[in-house]
Design a protein around this motif. Sequence first.
Motif, mmCIF file in Angstrom:
data_model
loop_
_atom_site.group_PDB
_atom_site.id
_atom_site.type_symbol
_atom_site.label_atom_id
_atom_site.label_comp_id
_atom_site.label_asym_id
_atom_site.label_seq_id
_atom_site.Cartn_x
_atom_site.Cartn_y
_atom_site.Cartn_z
ATOM 1 N N VAL A 28 0.839 -1.201 0.000
ATOM 2 C CA VAL A 28 0.000 0.000 0.000
ATOM 3 C C VAL A 28 0.873 1.250 0.000
ATOM 4 O O VAL A 28 1.881 1.321 0.708
ATOM 5 N N VAL A 29 0.492 2.234 -0.812
ATOM 6 C CA VAL A 29 1.211 3.514 -0.832
ATOM 7 C C VAL A 29 1.027 4.196 0.519
ATOM 8 O O VAL A 29 -0.107 4.415 0.964
ATOM 9 N N LYS A 30 2.124 4.547 1.159
ATOM 10 C CA LYS A 30 2.072 5.027 2.539
ATOM 11 C C LYS A 30 1.240 6.299 2.684
ATOM 12 O O LYS A 30 0.422 6.415 3.603
ATOM 13 N N SER A 31 1.432 7.271 1.792
ATOM 14 C CA SER A 31 0.704 8.537 1.934
ATOM 15 C C SER A 31 -0.796 8.338 1.758
ATOM 16 O O SER A 31 -1.604 8.972 2.451
ATOM 17 N N ALA A 32 -1.189 7.441 0.844
ATOM 18 C CA ALA A 32 -2.613 7.163 0.644
ATOM 19 C C ALA A 32 -3.204 6.503 1.883
ATOM 20 O O ALA A 32 -4.291 6.864 2.347
ATOM 21 N N ALA A 33 -2.479 5.527 2.431
ATOM 22 C CA ALA A 33 -2.963 4.829 3.625
ATOM 23 C C ALA A 33 -3.095 5.785 4.802
ATOM 24 O O ALA A 33 -4.075 5.742 5.553
ATOM 25 N N ARG A 34 -2.120 6.665 4.962
ATOM 26 C CA ARG A 34 -2.164 7.600 6.090
ATOM 27 C C ARG A 34 -3.338 8.569 5.964
ATOM 28 O O ARG A 34 -3.977 8.903 6.968
ATOM 29 N N LEU A 68 0.182 16.339 5.620
ATOM 30 C CA LEU A 68 -1.055 15.674 5.210
ATOM 31 C C LEU A 68 -2.281 16.496 5.600
ATOM 32 O O LEU A 68 -3.217 16.654 4.809
ATOM 33 N N LEU A 69 -2.282 17.025 6.809
ATOM 34 C CA LEU A 69 -3.432 17.808 7.267
ATOM 35 C C LEU A 69 -3.592 19.082 6.447
ATOM 36 O O LEU A 69 -4.717 19.468 6.106
ATOM 37 N N ARG A 70 -2.485 19.742 6.114
ATOM 38 C CA ARG A 70 -2.573 20.944 5.270
ATOM 39 C C ARG A 70 -3.180 20.609 3.913
ATOM 40 O O ARG A 70 -3.995 21.366 3.375
ATOM 41 N N SER A 71 -2.788 19.477 3.356
ATOM 42 C CA SER A 71 -3.328 19.064 2.057
ATOM 43 C C SER A 71 -4.817 18.765 2.149
ATOM 44 O O SER A 71 -5.594 19.111 1.251
ATOM 45 N N MET A 72 -5.236 18.137 3.240
ATOM 46 C CA MET A 72 -6.646 17.790 3.411
ATOM 47 C C MET A 72 -7.498 19.031 3.652
ATOM 48 O O MET A 72 -8.668 19.080 3.260
ATOM 49 N N VAL A 73 -6.909 20.051 4.280
ATOM 50 C CA VAL A 73 -7.602 21.337 4.425
ATOM 51 C C VAL A 73 -7.770 21.985 3.054
ATOM 52 O O VAL A 73 -8.851 22.476 2.697
ATOM 53 N N ALA A 74 -6.703 21.985 2.256
ATOM 54 C CA ALA A 74 -6.756 22.591 0.923
ATOM 55 C C ALA A 74 -7.781 21.903 0.032
ATOM 56 O O ALA A 74 -8.433 22.547 -0.798
#
Length: 268
Positions: A28-34, A68-74
């Motif tokens: 699994v791609v780590k960033s996707a899983a996280r 990751l959180l900054r990206s999810m906010v954007a």
Amino acid sequence: MSYEMTPALSEGVPVSTPGFSAEIPSSVVKSAARTIQILEFFDHIRRDVSISEIANALHYPQSSTSALLRSMVAMGYLQHNRVARTYRLTRRTGLLGAWVDPSLVRQGAIVNLAHGLARDTEETVILARLNDMSVQTIYVAEGGVRPASASVGSQHPVARSAAGMALLAMYEDRQIRRILTRLNSERPRGETAIDVADYMERLSDGRRHGAFAGPGSAPDMGAVAAQLRHDSAGDMLVIAVEGPEQRIMPRADALAKLIRAGLAQLAG
């Protein structure tokens, strides 16, 4: 992936952060899983959380968690409280996957209102939220023979649409003027500056009438928008009827009346 059960909440008794097994299979791609694990963590804990709390619970590096959180906010899936330095899910997250089983989501009063307005007006109805200085569409109820080209996740500048004006109208006037001044200073080369005095006059008129008429979310589209004040998700939300400008604007008063009637029923 598993969670440790936590005791029931009781007044005055602190509850520790639930344990979380964050093992990620090698395939699994780590960033996707996280990203998915963060969403699942919010769904489990059901409250605002800080970066450090997420990083500790999921055993992520703090720097990776912050990115990751900054990206999810954007992207509009999380909302950041800059004062408390915490994050929470937005309404867009709650509507994700609604198409899989619409019967589950359409029991919600706000979504029912959107579909009812789409049926009664024969136009497209959108739910939208403020995402930084953009309006982000989070739900679309299509209606009519030529629906507006709105799509979930699309964003447009906040000061350039009726939905954006409805969102900005939730702020105090001095804050709105500051936002408009900032947008003018940051506008792309060749783009016409916002006439702040004219904008504030039209915004005040919309406040008085309980609805805002103007451009839609795409070129040649018109819209009539109104505010949905609902505190449970913590972010600003508006509902807008959209369609071709030549079809919407002559009906603006009638559409505003329908929206206000729907909101009155929603308020109960």
